[in-house]
Design a protein around this motif. Sequence first.
Motif, PDB file in Angstrom:
ATOM      1  N   ASP A   9       0.863  -1.184   0.000  1.00 22.44           N
ATOM      2  CA  ASP A   9       0.000   0.000   0.000  1.00 22.44           C
ATOM      3  C   ASP A   9       0.899   1.233   0.000  1.00 22.44           C
ATOM      4  O   ASP A   9       1.542   1.539   1.000  1.00 22.44           O
ATOM      5  N   LEU A  10       0.928   1.898  -1.132  1.00 23.03           N
ATOM      6  CA  LEU A  10       1.802   3.051  -1.302  1.00 23.03           C
ATOM      7  C   LEU A  10       0.981   4.323  -1.085  1.00 23.03           C
ATOM      8  O   LEU A  10       0.210   4.728  -1.957  1.00 23.03           O
ATOM      9  N   GLY A  11       1.110   4.926   0.100  1.00 22.97           N
ATOM     10  CA  GLY A  11       0.354   6.144   0.413  1.00 22.97           C
ATOM     11  C   GLY A  11       1.194   7.383   0.149  1.00 22.97           C
ATOM     12  O   GLY A  11       2.296   7.297  -0.391  1.00 22.97           O
ATOM     13  N   ASN A  12       0.658   8.536   0.532  1.00 21.21           N
ATOM     14  CA  ASN A  12       1.390   9.789   0.304  1.00 21.21           C
ATOM     15  C   ASN A  12       2.490  10.021   1.337  1.00 21.21           C
ATOM     16  O   ASN A  12       3.393  10.805   1.113  1.00 21.21           O
ATOM     17  N   THR A  13       2.406   9.350   2.474  1.00 21.36           N
ATOM     18  CA  THR A  13       3.424   9.519   3.522  1.00 21.36           C
ATOM     19  C   THR A  13       4.244   8.254   3.715  1.00 21.36           C
ATOM     20  O   THR A  13       5.464   8.293   3.744  1.00 21.36           O
ATOM     21  N   ARG A  14       3.568   7.118   3.822  1.00 21.08           N
ATOM     22  CA  ARG A  14       4.275   5.871   4.108  1.00 21.08           C
ATOM     23  C   ARG A  14       3.883   4.785   3.110  1.00 21.08           C
ATOM     24  O   ARG A  14       2.765   4.770   2.593  1.00 21.08           O
ATOM     25  N   GLN A  15       4.831   3.881   2.913  1.00 24.15           N
ATOM     26  CA  GLN A  15       4.580   2.696   2.113  1.00 24.15           C
ATOM     27  C   GLN A  15       4.480   1.521   3.095  1.00 24.15           C
ATOM     28  O   GLN A  15       5.394   1.289   3.883  1.00 24.15           O
ATOM     29  N   LYS A  16       3.347   0.809   3.057  1.00 19.86           N
ATOM     30  CA  LYS A  16       3.138  -0.300   3.968  1.00 19.86           C
ATOM     31  C   LYS A  16       3.112  -1.597   3.168  1.00 19.86           C
ATOM     32  O   LYS A  16       2.562  -1.626   2.072  1.00 19.86           O
ATOM     33  N   MET A  17       3.690  -2.656   3.715  1.00 23.72           N
ATOM     34  CA  MET A  17       3.607  -3.949   3.024  1.00 23.72           C
ATOM     35  C   MET A  17       3.167  -5.032   3.998  1.00 23.72           C
ATOM     36  O   MET A  17       3.334  -4.897   5.207  1.00 23.72           O
ATOM     37  N   GLY A  18       2.591  -6.089   3.447  1.00 24.47           N
ATOM     38  CA  GLY A  18       2.190  -7.223   4.272  1.00 24.47           C
ATOM     39  C   GLY A  18       2.376  -8.508   3.493  1.00 24.47           C
ATOM     40  O   GLY A  18       2.330  -8.524   2.267  1.00 24.47           O
ATOM     41  N   VAL A  19       2.602  -9.610   4.247  1.00 27.28           N
ATOM     42  CA  VAL A  19       2.696 -10.929   3.636  1.00 27.28           C
ATOM     43  C   VAL A  19       1.579 -11.780   4.229  1.00 27.28           C
ATOM     44  O   VAL A  19       1.471 -11.904   5.459  1.00 27.28           O
ATOM     45  N   PHE A  20       0.739 -12.320   3.355  1.00 24.15           N
ATOM     46  CA  PHE A  20      -0.341 -13.212   3.782  1.00 24.15           C
ATOM     47  C   PHE A  20       0.010 -14.643   3.399  1.00 24.15           C
ATOM     48  O   PHE A  20       0.427 -14.906   2.271  1.00 24.15           O
ATOM     49  N   GLU A  21      -0.154 -15.542   4.365  1.00 24.82           N
ATOM     50  CA  GLU A  21       0.015 -16.967   4.070  1.00 24.82           C
ATOM     51  C   GLU A  21      -1.309 -17.633   4.389  1.00 24.82           C
ATOM     52  O   GLU A  21      -1.752 -17.598   5.553  1.00 24.82           O
ATOM     53  N   ASP A  22      -1.970 -18.176   3.376  1.00 19.83           N
ATOM     54  CA  ASP A  22      -3.301 -18.761   3.555  1.00 19.83           C
ATOM     55  C   ASP A  22      -4.201 -17.849   4.371  1.00 19.83           C
ATOM     56  O   ASP A  22      -4.813 -18.264   5.366  1.00 19.83           O
ATOM     57  N   ASP A  23      -4.267 -16.578   3.967  1.00 18.32           N
ATOM     58  CA  ASP A  23      -5.177 -15.613   4.606  1.00 18.32           C
ATOM     59  C   ASP A  23      -4.722 -15.096   5.970  1.00 18.32           C
ATOM     60  O   ASP A  23      -5.432 -14.305   6.586  1.00 18.32           O
ATOM     61  N   HIS A  24      -3.577 -15.545   6.459  1.00 17.64           N
ATOM     62  CA  HIS A  24      -3.076 -15.012   7.730  1.00 17.64           C
ATOM     63  C   HIS A  24      -1.992 -13.992   7.434  1.00 17.64           C
ATOM     64  O   HIS A  24      -1.063 -14.278   6.669  1.00 17.64           O
ATOM     65  N   LEU A  25      -2.093 -12.829   8.051  1.00 20.31           N
ATOM     66  CA  LEU A  25      -1.068 -11.806   7.879  1.00 20.31           C
ATOM     67  C   LEU A  25       0.109 -12.196   8.775  1.00 20.31           C
ATOM     68  O   LEU A  25       0.017 -12.144  10.001  1.00 20.31           O
TER      69      LEU A  25
END
Length: 244
Positions: A9-25
């Motif tokens: 998720d690339l926003g105007n202030t911060r870039q956030k990332m996540g890794v999901f494995e079988d629907d679990h973050l």
Amino acid sequence: MKHRHLVVDLGNTRQKMGVFEDDHLIYTDQRLVQNLDLKVWEEWRREWDPHRIALSATIQLTDAQHEWINQNKVVQANNDVNYPFNVQYHTPETLGQDRLAAVSAVYALYKKKNVLVIDCGTCITYDFLTGDGDYLGGNIAPGLRMRLRSMHEYTNRLPLVEFPDEFPWIGQSTEQALQTGGVGMAILESKGFIFYLKENYGHLTTVLTGGDAGFIKKYLTDECDVHPDLILYGLNEILKNNEI
Ligand SMILES: Nc1ncnc2c1ncn2[C@@H]1O[C@H](COP(=O)(O)OP(=O)(O)O)[C@@H](O)[C@H]1O
Ligand SMILES: CC(C)(COP(=O)(O)O)[C@@H](O)C(=O)NCCC(=O)O
Ligand SMILES: [K+]
């Protein structure tokens, strides 16, 4: 074998990332947007070796980033992909991708409920999804830091004040008046919109996300859920709803 998704998720202030494995973050990370570099995406991809990738971007992407997106078959949260709710915004082609991701998340998490998402980021965005699955739209308002900074930048003499940890509802100095005007009055804006939606649509669930969500929650008397990774969950939902 586990199914792994990388979402960014690339926003105007911060870039956030996540890794999901079988629907679990299972992992999250964030970077300030100032330090944006394609190398970061490439590192994340190499490290996590995802089956699929989703992206929401509210800033202009570079040619190199576009190329990377095409090469890696990234699903972007734009108007070209499928959503399980009805998008009633009149200009879906200019609608923020973070907003579509936020609505995707609450559609999955709060089935059949009227939900207001307040994303307290660089801007504060308000998005309203009805229990019938109609995304009616919402509003874009200045974010908390933006409000404090703009009063300094658009006037001749007003100082730039610090973001307050706490504030009195009635300011009794220039500093307090600016701090309460900047952040406190924005909180009343949220309360006012919650009130409007409750009056007009009955039941309402309010969900807060974004960098200032925790701060705003402290002062909202209305019941609300804080979901820091809401946009990441929404991007994972978009991957589930769109084959590429
Ligand atoms: N270290 C920080 N740098 C910038 N903003 C911060 C910081 N800590 C908290 N914030 C707050 O977080 C907000 C940005 O939230 P975020 O959700 O990251 O925004 P965006 O999605 O627009 O990138 C800023 O408006 C600011 O009020
Ligand atoms: C309003 C936004 C800037 C909010 O982004 P953010 O504050 O999270 O960085 C973004 O959703 C956007 O660029 N929207 C495009 C206009 C629209 O949604 O109609
Ligand atoms: K926002």
